[in-house]
Design a protein around this motif. Structure first.
Motif, PDB file in Angstrom:
ATOM      1  N   PHE A 161       7.712   1.517 -12.271  1.00 59.94           N
ATOM      2  CA  PHE A 161       7.535   2.664 -11.252  1.00 59.94           C
ATOM      3  C   PHE A 161       6.025   3.156 -11.235  1.00 59.94           C
ATOM      4  O   PHE A 161       5.300   3.154 -12.163  1.00 59.94           O
ATOM      5  CB  PHE A 161       8.146   3.976 -11.826  1.00 59.94           C
ATOM      6  CG  PHE A 161       8.216   5.230 -10.966  1.00 59.94           C
ATOM      7  CD1 PHE A 161       9.352   5.263 -10.167  1.00 59.94           C
ATOM      8  CD2 PHE A 161       7.228   5.944 -10.645  1.00 59.94           C
ATOM      9  CE1 PHE A 161       9.424   6.453  -9.304  1.00 59.94           C
ATOM     10  CE2 PHE A 161       7.219   7.035  -9.818  1.00 59.94           C
ATOM     11  CZ  PHE A 161       8.400   7.155  -8.812  1.00 59.94           C
ATOM     12  N   TYR A 162       5.436   3.149  -9.999  1.00 61.68           N
ATOM     13  CA  TYR A 162       4.222   3.285  -9.953  1.00 61.68           C
ATOM     14  C   TYR A 162       3.675   4.550  -8.912  1.00 61.68           C
ATOM     15  O   TYR A 162       4.865   5.019  -8.216  1.00 61.68           O
ATOM     16  CB  TYR A 162       3.323   2.227  -9.210  1.00 61.68           C
ATOM     17  CG  TYR A 162       3.855   1.920  -7.800  1.00 61.68           C
ATOM     18  CD1 TYR A 162       3.113   2.283  -6.703  1.00 61.68           C
ATOM     19  CD2 TYR A 162       4.947   1.115  -7.568  1.00 61.68           C
ATOM     20  CE1 TYR A 162       3.661   2.173  -5.412  1.00 61.68           C
ATOM     21  CE2 TYR A 162       5.482   1.021  -6.220  1.00 61.68           C
ATOM     22  CZ  TYR A 162       4.836   1.459  -5.194  1.00 61.68           C
ATOM     23  OH  TYR A 162       5.000   1.529  -3.725  1.00 61.68           O
ATOM     24  N   VAL A 163       2.644   5.353  -9.108  1.00 60.83           N
ATOM     25  CA  VAL A 163       2.151   6.324  -8.316  1.00 60.83           C
ATOM     26  C   VAL A 163       0.402   5.819  -7.882  1.00 60.83           C
ATOM     27  O   VAL A 163      -0.064   5.886  -8.922  1.00 60.83           O
ATOM     28  CB  VAL A 163       2.257   7.657  -9.062  1.00 60.83           C
ATOM     29  CG1 VAL A 163       1.845   8.729  -7.862  1.00 60.83           C
ATOM     30  CG2 VAL A 163       3.697   7.925  -9.258  1.00 60.83           C
ATOM     31  N   ARG A 164       0.492   5.894  -6.966  1.00 61.65           N
ATOM     32  CA  ARG A 164      -1.117   5.710  -6.440  1.00 61.65           C
ATOM     33  C   ARG A 164      -1.901   6.882  -6.375  1.00 61.65           C
ATOM     34  O   ARG A 164      -1.438   7.771  -6.556  1.00 61.65           O
ATOM     35  CB  ARG A 164      -1.544   4.924  -5.028  1.00 61.65           C
ATOM     36  CG  ARG A 164      -1.135   5.934  -3.915  1.00 61.65           C
ATOM     37  CD  ARG A 164      -2.069   5.539  -2.870  1.00 61.65           C
ATOM     38  NE  ARG A 164      -1.941   6.297  -1.619  1.00 61.65           N
ATOM     39  CZ  ARG A 164      -2.692   7.376  -1.462  1.00 61.65           C
ATOM     40  NH1 ARG A 164      -3.708   7.552  -2.466  1.00 61.65           N
ATOM     41  NH2 ARG A 164      -2.624   8.358  -0.607  1.00 61.65           N
ATOM     42  N   GLY A 165      -3.435   6.985  -6.536  1.00 61.44           N
ATOM     43  CA  GLY A 165      -4.252   8.041  -6.251  1.00 61.44           C
ATOM     44  C   GLY A 165      -4.648   8.626  -7.341  1.00 61.44           C
ATOM     45  O   GLY A 165      -4.367   8.357  -8.526  1.00 61.44           O
ATOM     46  N   GLY A 212       0.864  -1.189   0.023  1.00 67.72           N
ATOM     47  CA  GLY A 212       0.084   0.096   0.052  1.00 67.72           C
ATOM     48  C   GLY A 212       0.864   1.089   0.023  1.00 67.72           C
ATOM     49  O   GLY A 212       0.269   2.406   0.373  1.00 67.72           O
ATOM     50  N   SER A 213       2.034   1.280  -0.530  1.00 67.61           N
ATOM     51  CA  SER A 213       3.059   2.466  -0.630  1.00 67.61           C
ATOM     52  C   SER A 213       2.130   3.378  -1.528  1.00 67.61           C
ATOM     53  O   SER A 213       1.806   3.155  -2.478  1.00 67.61           O
ATOM     54  CB  SER A 213       4.285   2.195  -0.903  1.00 67.61           C
ATOM     55  OG  SER A 213       4.809   1.313   0.044  1.00 67.61           O
ATOM     56  N   ASP A 214       2.670   4.642  -1.342  1.00 69.40           N
ATOM     57  CA  ASP A 214       2.157   5.646  -2.166  1.00 69.40           C
ATOM     58  C   ASP A 214       2.749   5.713  -3.606  1.00 69.40           C
ATOM     59  O   ASP A 214       2.243   6.189  -4.566  1.00 69.40           O
ATOM     60  CB  ASP A 214       2.588   6.903  -1.507  1.00 69.40           C
ATOM     61  CG  ASP A 214       1.723   7.055  -0.165  1.00 69.40           C
ATOM     62  OD1 ASP A 214       0.489   6.567  -0.279  1.00 69.40           O
ATOM     63  OD2 ASP A 214       2.105   7.862   0.630  1.00 69.40           O
TER      64      ASP A 214
END
Length: 215
Positions: A84-88, A70-72
């Motif tokens: 590379f990922y970015v949530r939200g 669940g990291s951002d």
């Protein structure tokens, strides 16, 4: 080995789970839904998802299927595939969802659906340092959203398409301007779309659409 990248789910688990099971491993791009119990039939080491703006942020960080606990943001690996990922993301329907919560007590909106400004700064700095080849996010850079977004939906919720922007799309735009990865895959806009811009091949996945990669 087949890696499958899957678009928004919005709680349609009966459709999503067979799609995921057809692949050796999978990554879902966000807006999974608010109840993650149906995911228990999937191996949490092989089938992951990134939170979008229609996810349960009260339990996301405790969900085994969430990317990197669940990291951002960050760089992680699924089935040996690094990205590379970015949530939200921003919810244009947040007022309606907040009103529903006040009337019924059924929570479907969270203030932290987008990253904080501090987290966004940290994300941009890390992205500049790592310069990844492959990016998966829920939203997309602002310049890309101008190409793929639906102006009529924005107007329906009271936004001016000419001036509309979000913190998340501005962060992703800053990332794109700083470094162009080879591939960038996202959801959020509920349509299938693909184009090559500068040195990056962008792909938007519709709800429950998917693309496969051999890894």
């Amino acid at each position: 080995m087949k890696l499958r990248i899957i678009g928004d789910v919005h709680g349609y688990y009966d459709a999503y789970i067979p799609i995921a099971q057809e692949a050796n491993c999978s990554i879902q791009v966000g807006d999974m839904g608010f109840d993650y119990k149906p995911l228990e039939v999937l191996d949490p080491e092989k089938h992951k998802f990134i939170a979008g703006n229609h996810d349960n942020m009260d339990i996301y960080r405790r969900e085994y299927h969430a990317v990197d606990n669940g990291s951002d943001f960050g760089i992680t690996s699924v089935g040996g595939f690094n990205f590379f990922y970015v949530r939200g993301g921003f919810s244009i329907d947040w007022k309606l969802r907040q009103s529903t919560y006040l009337k019924t007590g059924l929570k479907s909106y969270w203030d932290n659906e987008e990253l904080s400004m501090e987290k966004m700064y940290q994300c941009l700095l890390y992205y500049k340092q790592t310069k990844p080849d492959f990016v998966i996010t829920h939203e997309c850079p602002r310049s890309i959203s101008k190409r793929v977004g639906d102006n009529e939906i924005l107007r329906r919720f009271g936004y001016n398409p000419e001036t509309f922007s979000t913190r998340t799309s501005e962060l992703l735009e800053a990332m794109f301007q700083a470094h162009q990865p080879k591939r960038w895959i996202f959801g959020h806009h509920h349509r299938d779309w693909s184009d090559e811009i500068n040195e990056t091949h962008f792909t938007c996945l519709n709800e429950l659409s998917y693309m496969d990669m051999e890894i």
